[in-house]
Design a protein around this motif. Structure first.
Motif, PDB file in Angstrom:
ATOM      1  N   GLU A 152      46.366  23.643  71.840  1.00 31.42           N
ATOM      2  CA  GLU A 152      46.729  22.509  70.993  1.00 31.42           C
ATOM      3  C   GLU A 152      45.973  21.220  71.320  1.00 31.42           C
ATOM      4  OE1 GLU A 152      51.072  22.476  70.227  1.00 31.42           O
ATOM      5  OE2 GLU A 152      50.935  24.447  71.139  1.00 31.42           O
TER       6      GLU A 152
ATOM      7  N   LYS B  62      49.312  23.549  64.886  1.00 30.98           N
ATOM      8  CA  LYS B  62      50.307  24.595  64.631  1.00 30.98           C
ATOM      9  C   LYS B  62      49.620  25.926  64.310  1.00 30.98           C
ATOM     10  CE  LYS B  62      54.296  25.498  61.640  1.00 30.98           C
ATOM     11  NZ  LYS B  62      55.588  25.212  62.210  1.00 30.98           N
TER      12      LYS B  62
ATOM     13  N   ARG C  27      48.069  27.432  67.452  1.00 33.33           N
ATOM     14  CA  ARG C  27      49.109  28.084  68.232  1.00 33.33           C
ATOM     15  C   ARG C  27      49.375  29.491  67.675  1.00 33.33           C
ATOM     16  NH1 ARG C  27      53.933  24.676  66.638  1.00 33.33           N
ATOM     17  NH2 ARG C  27      52.952  23.014  67.822  1.00 33.33           N
TER      18      ARG C  27
ATOM     19  N   GLU D  38      45.309   6.928  77.952  1.00 35.49           N
ATOM     20  CA  GLU D  38      46.617   6.542  77.426  1.00 35.49           C
ATOM     21  C   GLU D  38      46.588   6.443  75.902  1.00 35.49           C
ATOM     22  OE1 GLU D  38      49.564   6.216  78.843  1.00 35.49           O
ATOM     23  OE2 GLU D  38      48.659   6.982  80.681  1.00 35.49           O
TER      24      GLU D  38
ATOM     25  N   LEU E  69      48.369   9.754  71.387  1.00 33.05           N
ATOM     26  CA  LEU E  69      48.906   9.990  70.046  1.00 33.05           C
ATOM     27  C   LEU E  69      48.159  11.127  69.368  1.00 33.05           C
ATOM     28  CD1 LEU E  69      49.609   6.503  68.441  1.00 33.05           C
ATOM     29  CD2 LEU E  69      51.206   8.102  69.473  1.00 33.05           C
TER      30      LEU E  69
ATOM     31  N   TYR F 104      48.913  14.661  71.427  1.00 36.67           N
ATOM     32  CA  TYR F 104      50.227  15.282  71.304  1.00 36.67           C
ATOM     33  C   TYR F 104      50.807  15.273  69.899  1.00 36.67           C
ATOM     34  CZ  TYR F 104      49.811  15.350  76.276  1.00 36.67           C
ATOM     35  OH  TYR F 104      49.347  15.599  77.528  1.00 36.67           O
ATOM     36  N   LEU F 105      50.382  14.313  69.064  1.00 36.08           N
ATOM     37  CA  LEU F 105      50.927  14.266  67.714  1.00 36.08           C
ATOM     38  C   LEU F 105      49.911  14.721  66.674  1.00 36.08           C
ATOM     39  CD1 LEU F 105      52.707  10.775  67.805  1.00 36.08           C
ATOM     40  CD2 LEU F 105      53.615  12.986  68.498  1.00 36.08           C
TER      41      LEU F 105
ATOM     42  N   VAL G   5      47.676  12.752  65.555  1.00 35.73           N
ATOM     43  CA  VAL G   5      47.349  11.596  64.726  1.00 35.73           C
ATOM     44  C   VAL G   5      45.860  11.274  64.865  1.00 35.73           C
ATOM     45  CG1 VAL G   5      47.722   9.125  64.365  1.00 35.73           C
ATOM     46  CG2 VAL G   5      49.643  10.626  64.929  1.00 35.73           C
TER      47      VAL G   5
ATOM     48  N   ILE H 167      54.966   3.130  70.132  1.00 40.50           N
ATOM     49  CA  ILE H 167      55.236   4.572  70.233  1.00 40.50           C
ATOM     50  C   ILE H 167      54.846   5.075  71.623  1.00 40.50           C
ATOM     51  CG2 ILE H 167      54.630   6.853  69.330  1.00 40.50           C
ATOM     52  CD1 ILE H 167      56.042   5.425  67.199  1.00 40.50           C
ATOM     53  N   LEU H 168      53.644   4.675  72.051  1.00 41.62           N
ATOM     54  CA  LEU H 168      53.156   5.126  73.358  1.00 41.62           C
ATOM     55  C   LEU H 168      54.128   4.740  74.460  1.00 41.62           C
ATOM     56  CD1 LEU H 168      49.317   4.367  73.245  1.00 41.62           C
ATOM     57  CD2 LEU H 168      50.407   6.598  73.381  1.00 41.62           C
TER      58      LEU H 168
ATOM     59  N   PHE I 212      58.628   9.280  73.236  1.00 44.34           N
ATOM     60  CA  PHE I 212      57.295   9.872  73.302  1.00 44.34           C
ATOM     61  C   PHE I 212      57.006  10.378  74.707  1.00 44.34           C
ATOM     62  CE2 PHE I 212      52.571   9.393  73.551  1.00 44.34           C
ATOM     63  CZ  PHE I 212      52.256  10.375  72.621  1.00 44.34           C
TER      64      PHE I 212
ATOM     65  N   LEU J  41      58.730  13.571  75.214  1.00 43.31           N
ATOM     66  CA  LEU J  41      58.054  14.650  74.482  1.00 43.31           C
ATOM     67  C   LEU J  41      56.932  15.252  75.332  1.00 43.31           C
ATOM     68  CD1 LEU J  41      57.558  15.985  71.535  1.00 43.31           C
ATOM     69  CD2 LEU J  41      55.699  14.349  71.411  1.00 43.31           C
ATOM     70  N   ILE J  42      56.123  14.374  75.918  1.00 49.44           N
ATOM     71  CA  ILE J  42      54.995  14.853  76.711  1.00 49.44           C
ATOM     72  C   ILE J  42      55.475  15.579  77.969  1.00 49.44           C
ATOM     73  CG2 ILE J  42      52.959  14.138  78.011  1.00 49.44           C
ATOM     74  CD1 ILE J  42      52.610  11.865  76.078  1.00 49.44           C
TER      75      ILE J  42
ATOM     76  N   ARG K 209      56.885  18.932  77.070  1.00 45.57           N
ATOM     77  CA  ARG K 209      55.824  19.838  76.651  1.00 45.57           C
ATOM     78  C   ARG K 209      55.162  20.481  77.864  1.00 45.57           C
ATOM     79  NH1 ARG K 209      51.100  22.114  76.624  1.00 45.57           N
ATOM     80  NH2 ARG K 209      49.970  22.355  74.705  1.00 45.57           N
TER      81      ARG K 209
ATOM     82  N   ALA L  46      57.752  25.776  70.313  1.00 42.62           N
ATOM     83  CA  ALA L  46      56.930  24.696  69.768  1.00 42.62           C
ATOM     84  C   ALA L  46      57.228  24.463  68.284  1.00 42.62           C
ATOM     85  CB  ALA L  46      55.451  24.994  69.983  1.00 42.62           C
ATOM     86  N   ASN L  47      57.367  25.565  67.520  1.00 43.37           N
ATOM     87  CA  ASN L  47      57.646  25.396  66.091  1.00 43.37           C
ATOM     88  C   ASN L  47      58.966  24.691  65.863  1.00 43.37           C
ATOM     89  OD1 ASN L  47      55.300  26.594  65.352  1.00 43.37           O
ATOM     90  ND2 ASN L  47      56.203  28.559  64.786  1.00 43.37           N
TER      91      ASN L  47
ATOM     92  N   TYR M 115      59.335  21.282  69.545  1.00 39.99           N
ATOM     93  CA  TYR M 115      58.223  20.344  69.696  1.00 39.99           C
ATOM     94  C   TYR M 115      57.836  19.715  68.354  1.00 39.99           C
ATOM     95  CZ  TYR M 115      53.777  18.412  71.267  1.00 39.99           C
ATOM     96  OH  TYR M 115      52.739  17.565  71.561  1.00 39.99           O
ATOM     97  N   ASP M 116      57.616  20.576  67.349  1.00 39.75           N
ATOM     98  CA  ASP M 116      57.229  20.044  66.044  1.00 39.75           C
ATOM     99  C   ASP M 116      58.305  19.125  65.469  1.00 39.75           C
ATOM    100  OD1 ASP M 116      54.858  21.286  66.218  1.00 39.75           O
ATOM    101  OD2 ASP M 116      55.241  22.828  64.693  1.00 39.75           O
TER     102      ASP M 116
ATOM    103  N   VAL N  86      57.853  15.838  67.125  1.00 43.24           N
ATOM    104  CA  VAL N  86      56.608  15.222  66.658  1.00 43.24           C
ATOM    105  C   VAL N  86      56.804  14.616  65.275  1.00 43.24           C
ATOM    106  CG1 VAL N  86      54.271  15.747  65.840  1.00 43.24           C
ATOM    107  CG2 VAL N  86      55.028  16.624  68.044  1.00 43.24           C
TER     108      VAL N  86
ATOM    109  N   ILE O 275      58.730  11.326  65.364  1.00 46.58           N
ATOM    110  CA  ILE O 275      57.922  10.197  65.821  1.00 46.58           C
ATOM    111  C   ILE O 275      56.915   9.798  64.750  1.00 46.58           C
ATOM    112  CG2 ILE O 275      56.294   9.394  67.575  1.00 46.58           C
ATOM    113  CD1 ILE O 275      57.671  11.258  69.542  1.00 46.58           C
ATOM    114  N   LYS O 276      56.322  10.781  64.106  1.00 43.19           N
ATOM    115  CA  LYS O 276      55.341  10.486  63.051  1.00 43.19           C
ATOM    116  C   LYS O 276      55.999   9.733  61.895  1.00 43.19           C
ATOM    117  CE  LYS O 276      51.606  13.881  63.079  1.00 43.19           C
ATOM    118  NZ  LYS O 276      51.221  15.179  62.496  1.00 43.19           N
TER     119      LYS O 276
ATOM    120  N   ILE P 121      56.134   6.163  62.687  1.00 47.30           N
ATOM    121  CA  ILE P 121      54.850   5.479  62.549  1.00 47.30           C
ATOM    122  C   ILE P 121      54.640   5.095  61.087  1.00 47.30           C
ATOM    123  CG2 ILE P 121      52.341   5.689  62.788  1.00 47.30           C
ATOM    124  CD1 ILE P 121      52.764   7.597  65.046  1.00 47.30           C
TER     125      ILE P 121
END
Lengths: 520, 101
Positions: free
Chosen positions: A106, A273, A276, A507, A511, A514-515, A517, B8-9, B14, B17-18, B21, B83-84, B87-88, B91, B94-95, B98
């Motif tokens: 990923e 996705k 994966r 840092e 985004l 992990y996202l 973006v 977000i950071l 967030f 999440l990391i 993961r 993850a599906n 995690y998703d 994600v 959070i998205k 944003i």
């Protein structure tokens, strides 16, 4: 229960069925290449099939990239002659896939564009890191390619009674055509078709074999034990030195996660996705394939017989075992089909390797080193295509040059470099904030140089190949030393010369990592 | 880098999440490494265990070997399921934030 009469076997004779099947395969794949060529104009299309491949399709293509003729014929032969030991070897190749899934897939997909060097260089200084990563990449690809080409020439000349040099030239030309005209799109579909052919061909051999044993594998194992003793059903002499086993195991497991042509495939899918999902699909198919080769090996041992497979002791590789079993259980027409599948397998694997080599040369070296990151699409595709032609010619020359040489150790070397040069830089770049440009350079170079040096000093090359009395380095595979050394060099150098800019970028890129973006 | 991204950071969400993961990934990777190297060490130091018969002409080594192949695949499946789902899900939450800002 010997089914095959060696004196009437048609292996090694010009078979119209196998040549016809092979021409059919080349014809169909050339049509696909023609179709793909029309859709392959931009760099994203050439390197990554326009990110249009689905997770499932990519899973099959990954499996196709990984299931080489060497593993199909070689592992079946190893099981046929040495029994259970062949399974130990194939398990080593499989267990790297979950590692790719958990640690690499990923973030690689989110951070990179076309090559794994994209990810290593993401927050570091482009030029020095790209140069180092190209060295790691290209040496992995070259050694793998030599092993494949020499193996291909030998196998094809044996199966089709074709001259070695002609076989090498045909393989070189056809695979270059796929890559040159059809880019990643054609290469992927060639890989998918080949994977389906290989999986179904191997499944049919297993069904035909088991039909002699009431479709019960246990009866097959019993027959093998009755004929050759129950030792064939448990680990034999393959692992005699535990350090050797650990070193090879490490190279196979972590090397898979550093193979450039495998890593490149993750850019062909639309997002993380799908990346994966493709590893899940690939792991399933590859695992299934290794179970098939295990049964095929035992089938050949019982139905063909060790003595016939080893040709009275002259062939210790057993490479022909699967083909002999195909003939014994399905007749010469079926043998023709399986032989054509083996040929197709070779083509597809070298095409994948060549494409990833061409991408390294054009995307990493030409665009990011020579042109400092500024190049137009058309120019980059042109360089990639020129590199493809160059690599095609080079692979033919290397294939001819190494004719008759024992190059089996080169697969181990390719995996050792992938594990000790590419993998540490990639994983440190993804996981460790304090990783630096200098750290990446030193780590990759340490991994590459120690791998090559130690393999030259190893028993395989120093003693067996160069004829010296005793090896200077005791292990057959260098990974146990070269991999930790590469990590250590990368970490120590990074701590000695910190790079604050890289830490800040680490840092900010989170985004994307992990996202997804801003991912390409 | 705009302010929104920086927020977000810095958010606990967030960061969690990391860390989750990598906790999941490294745990699964450790399981795979232990299975594989455990198997190699067993072969290197105690072959007789694997050679022991568990049926008529069936050694322990065969189900163990095939079991490792299947376990490698199942582990990747466990990760995909996690993850599906988990995690998703995180994600996407959070998205969405944003986008809203």
């Amino acid at each position: 229960m010997i089914l095959l009469d060696a004196s009437t076997s048609s292996i090694g004779q010009t078979s119209f069925i196998s040549i016809g099947m092979f021409l059919l395969f080349v014809g169909i794949t050339m049509m696909i290449t023609y179709w793909a060529a029309k859709k392959t104009k931009t760099t994203s299309e050439f390197y990554a099939a326009g990110r249009s491949i689905t997770g499932f399709q990519n899973g099959l293509a990954l499996a196709g990239d990984y299931m080489s003729a060497a593993s199909f014929l070689g592992i079946a032969g190893m099981v046929a002659l040495r029994g259970y030991d062949g399974l130990i070897y194939s398990i080593g190749f499989l267990v790297g896939w979950p590692i790719i899934m958990f640690l690499i897939a990923e973030p690689l997909r989110n951070l990179g564009k076309y090559t794994f060097a994209d990810v290593v260089a993401f927050r570091l200084k482009q030029r020095p890191v790209r140069i180092a990563a190209s060295i790691g990449s290209l040496s992995t690809i070259s050694f793998y390619l030599i092993a494949q080409m020499v193996g291909a020439g030998g196998l094809i000349s044996k199966i089709f009674a074709l001259d070695y040099s002609i076989a090498v030239v045909i393989v070189g030309i056809v695979m270059s055509a796929y890559v040159l005209f059809g880019g990643m799109l054609a290469t992927t579909w060639v890989q998918i078709i080949k994977a389906i052919l290989l999986l179904s061909g191997a499944s049919i051999i297993v069904l035909l074999t088991l039909s002699h044993f009431h479709f019960n594998p246990l009866e097959l194992f019993s027959a093998a034990a009755d004929q050759y003793g129950s030792e064939v059903l448990s680990p034999g002499s393959y692992i005699s030195n535990p350090w050797d086993a650990l070193s090879l195991g490490m190279a196979l497991m972590l090397g898979t996660a550093g193979l450039p042509h495998i890593l490149m495939r993750f850019y062909t899918v639309p997002d993380a996705k799908a990346a994966r999902k493709s590893v899940f699909v690939a792991t399933g198919f590859i695992g299934y394939f290794y179970i098939l080769t295990f049964i095929i090996g035992f089938g050949a041992m019982v139905l063909v017989g060790k003595e016939v497979i080893s040709a009275g002791g002259t062939d210790t590789s057993g490479n022909m075992a699967a083909l002999m079993l195909a003939e014994a259980t399905g007749g010469s027409a079926f043998l023709g089909f399986i032989a054509a599948v083996a040929f197709a397998t070779i083509l597809a694997v070298v095409a994948g390797l060549t494409l990833s080599g061409a991408s390294t040369i054009s995307h990493d070296l030409y665009v990011n080193v020579v042109k400092k990151g500024i190049a137009n699409e058309a120019g980059e595709v042109k360089v990639a295509k020129t590199a493809t032609i160059g690599l095609g010619i080079l692979s033919i020359i290397l294939g001819l040059l190494f004719k008759g040489q024992n190059v089996a150790f080169m697969v181990g070397l390719a995996f050792a470099i992938a594990a000790s040069a590419n993998f540490p830089a990639l994983i440190l770049s993804i996981l460790w904030k304090k990783f630096t440009t200098r750290g990446a350079q030193i780590s990759i170079l340490t991994g590459t140089i120690t791998s090559i040096l130690l393999i030259i000093l190893s028993p395989t090359v120093w003693k067996d190949l160069l004829g010296n009395e005793a090896a200077i380095f005791p292990l057959k595979n260098p990974a146990l030393i070269s991999l930790p050394l590469s990590f250590l060099a990368g970490i120590v150098t990074s701590l000695m010369y910190p790079e604050l800019e890289a830490q800040e970028k680490f840092e900010k890129e989170k985004l994307r990592t992990y996202l997804g973006v801003g991912a390409e | 880098m705009d302010k929104n991204h920086q927020e977000i950071l810095d958010s606990a969400e967030f960061k969690k999440l990391i860390s989750t993961r990598w906790a999941v990934s490294l745990a699964l990777a450790t399981v795979m490494l232990s299975i594989y190297f455990g198997y190699l060490l067993l072969i290197a130091f105690n072959k007789p265990v694997l050679a022991s018969m568990i049926g008529h002409n069936l050694t322990l080594a065969i189900p163990v070997g095939l079991g490792i192949i299947i376990s490698a695949w199942l582990l990747t499946g466990v990760y995909v399921l996690w993850a599906n789902d988990k995690y998703d899900g995180a994600v996407n939450e959070i998205k969405a934030k944003i986008r809203k800002n």
